[in-house]
Each structure stands twice: as structure tokens, then as C-alpha cells.
Design a protein around this motif. Structure first.
Motif, PDB file in Angstrom:
ATOM      1  N   ILE A 152       0.949  -1.217  -0.164  1.00  9.83           N
ATOM      2  CA  ILE A 152       0.019   0.039  -0.019  1.00  9.83           C
ATOM      3  C   ILE A 152       0.823   1.288  -0.044  1.00  9.83           C
ATOM      4  N   ASN A 153       2.073   1.128   0.809  1.00  2.65           N
ATOM      5  CA  ASN A 153       2.917   2.443   0.841  1.00  2.65           C
ATOM      6  C   ASN A 153       3.741   2.597  -0.359  1.00  2.65           C
ATOM      7  N   ASN A 154       4.079   1.459  -1.096  1.00  2.00           N
ATOM      8  CA  ASN A 154       4.552   1.641  -2.262  1.00  2.00           C
ATOM      9  C   ASN A 154       4.076   2.245  -3.350  1.00  2.00           C
ATOM     10  N   ALA A 155       2.550   2.022  -3.218  1.00  2.00           N
ATOM     11  CA  ALA A 155       1.631   2.686  -4.280  1.00  2.00           C
ATOM     12  C   ALA A 155       1.266   4.095  -4.097  1.00  2.00           C
ATOM     13  N   GLY A 156       1.975   4.460  -3.067  1.00  2.00           N
ATOM     14  CA  GLY A 156       1.941   5.946  -2.542  1.00  2.00           C
ATOM     15  C   GLY A 156       1.008   6.594  -1.410  1.00  2.00           C
ATOM     16  N   THR A 157       0.462   5.649  -0.704  1.00  2.00           N
ATOM     17  CA  THR A 157      -0.155   6.134   0.409  1.00  2.00           C
ATOM     18  C   THR A 157       0.861   6.211   1.655  1.00  2.00           C
ATOM     19  N   ALA A 158       0.768   7.312   2.266  1.00  2.00           N
ATOM     20  CA  ALA A 158       1.497   7.429   3.512  1.00  2.00           C
ATOM     21  C   ALA A 158       0.922   6.691   4.719  1.00  2.00           C
TER      22      ALA A 158
END
Length: 230
Positions: free
Chosen positions: A193-199
Motif C-alpha cells: 500500500i505504501n509503495n503505491a503512494g499512500t503515507a
């Protein structure tokens, strides 16, 4: 041009913020920022103010002093009627799953979509399919929560938090009730999820996670929040 200007804005910033639990000051003069795509751990002993800080960020507690910005909302100016709109921009993952145990996985997720203003049945169905795929539960639409393991239930909770494509995901001890192997699986979900751009801002007591999945660390200690170097 405007997009470039806005892309550097933090998704969360606190400046000289005082965090209260009732009338008690638990953290004073808190200042930090989290940008899009950052992964940040929040550590500290029980009672050090971690949960109060998170509750202030998602507007369960009011910010009386200082400034706070979360996804373009000013916490110190937030009116009660604005809180649902703020929470559509952030996802929250709790340690105790808070699922409806008399409804299927799909019905749990649909409840949140309806509560946050979705009405198109096809779009709701498609979004539910997307988030369940994202957390590795593609075939679990019709299952009841009691038919799932603890790790699978936590994946549903993460899927629920991702429904409205939040800018920031707040996780409060998300692996607290899970064994190490399952905790690793959940961390991989968060990393994707983080790698897809969500902090992501994750409160945890689990220092093994910090060693295995290094990232920026903030520590609550003696009424302050400070950058922590491992």
C-alpha cells in the motif's frame, strides 16, 4: 504547474501542537510532518501519548493549541460537522478489528462506502473487489468474519481503511494481536500500500518490525515527540 506546487505539501503536519487527554497535557509542543508515500513508525511506552496523538490526528480529540493539518483540513479549526469529511481522506486501522460479525466481508465494506456517500452499486462492487485483491483476499466476499483467521480479519480491516483511497493510513498497533508469521504477512500488505503512494503512520510496540522493516521512527517519551535514530 499547480500539481507540482501541491505535491510537496505534507499529508500530515503538526506545528507546536499540544496533545491533551481530557484536561491533562500528554504531549507538548509537537512538530513533525509526513509526506506522500512516507512510512513512519510511532513508538513509545504504554501511556506515553501515542494513542492520544493518533486520536488528535483523526479528530477524535480536539487540538486546542498549535497547528495541525491533515489532508488539507486544519485540526485547530475543525468543526464537528467537518470530521466525517476529514475521515474520508484518511484510513484508520485499529488493533481490535471492529468488524460487524453478523455481516459478510462484502457487507462490512459496503456499509462504509454507503456511510461515506457512495450510491452506485456497480462502483461499490468494483471498489470492494479492488481493495480485497489489494490485501490478498480476492475470494472472501461472502465469508463471515468468524470464518476468517485473525490475520485475515486484519486484512479486511486494512481493506476497509483503503476504500476511499486515503492520502494517509493510520494504524494503531495493527499486529498487536497477531503471531510473528502473520505480522510479517500484514507488514507486506502495508508495504505494498505504501509503495503505491499512500503515507502510513503506524503505532507499534513491536521492535522486531522496526528491525525487519526499517523506516523513519518517531518516539513519544516524557511528554515529547522526537525523531528516533535506531
Amino acid at each position: 504547474m499547480p500539481t507540482e506546487l501541491f505535491s510537496n505539501e505534507p499529508v500530515l503536519s503538526l506545528t507546536n501542537a499540544d496533545i491533551y487527554q481530557g484536561t491533562k497535557l500528554v504531549l507538548g509542543d509537537v512538530s513533525f510532518a509526513i509526506h506522500k508515500g512516507e512510512f513512519v513508525y510511532l513508538i513509545g511506552r504504554t501511556g506515553s501519548g501515542k494513542s492520544s496523538l493518533l486520536k488528535t490526528i483523526y479528530a477524535d480529540l480536539f487540538l486546542p493549541n498549535g497547528q495541525g493539518h491533515v489532508a488539507d483540513f486544519a485540526l485547530e479549526k475543525l468543526r464537528p460537522k467537518d470530521v466525517p469529511y476529514l475521515r474520508r481522506k484518511i484510513g484508520i486501522v485499529f488493533q481490535d478489528f471492529q468488524l460487524f460479525f453478523d455481516r459478510t466481508v462484502e457487507e462490512n465494506l459496503k456499509f462504509v462506502l454507503k456511510a461515506t456517500g457512495w450510491s452506485d452499486k456497480t462502483k461499490m462492487k468494483n471498489r470492494i473487489t479492488e481493495v480485497l485483491m489489494q490485501v490478498g483476499l480476492s475470494n472472501s466476499h461472502k465469508k463471515m468474519p468468524h470464518q476468517l483467521s485473525g490475520g485475515e480479519q486484519q486484512r479486511v480491516v486494512i481493506a476497509r481503511a483503503m476504500l476511499n483511497e486515503p492520502l494517509l493510513l493510520i494504524a494503531d498497533e495493527p499486529t498487536g494481536n497477531l503471531d510473528p508469521a502473520v505480522s510479517d504477512q500484514i507488514m507486506h500488505v502495508f508495504q505494498n500500500i505504501n509503495n503505491a503512494g499512500t503515507a502510513i503512520l503506524m503505532a507499534t510496540h513491536n521492535y522486531d518490525l522496526l528491525r525487519k522493516y526499517p523506516a523513519r521512527v518517531l518516539r513519544c517519551e516524557e511528554g515529547k515527540v522526537e525523531e528516533y535514530k535506531q
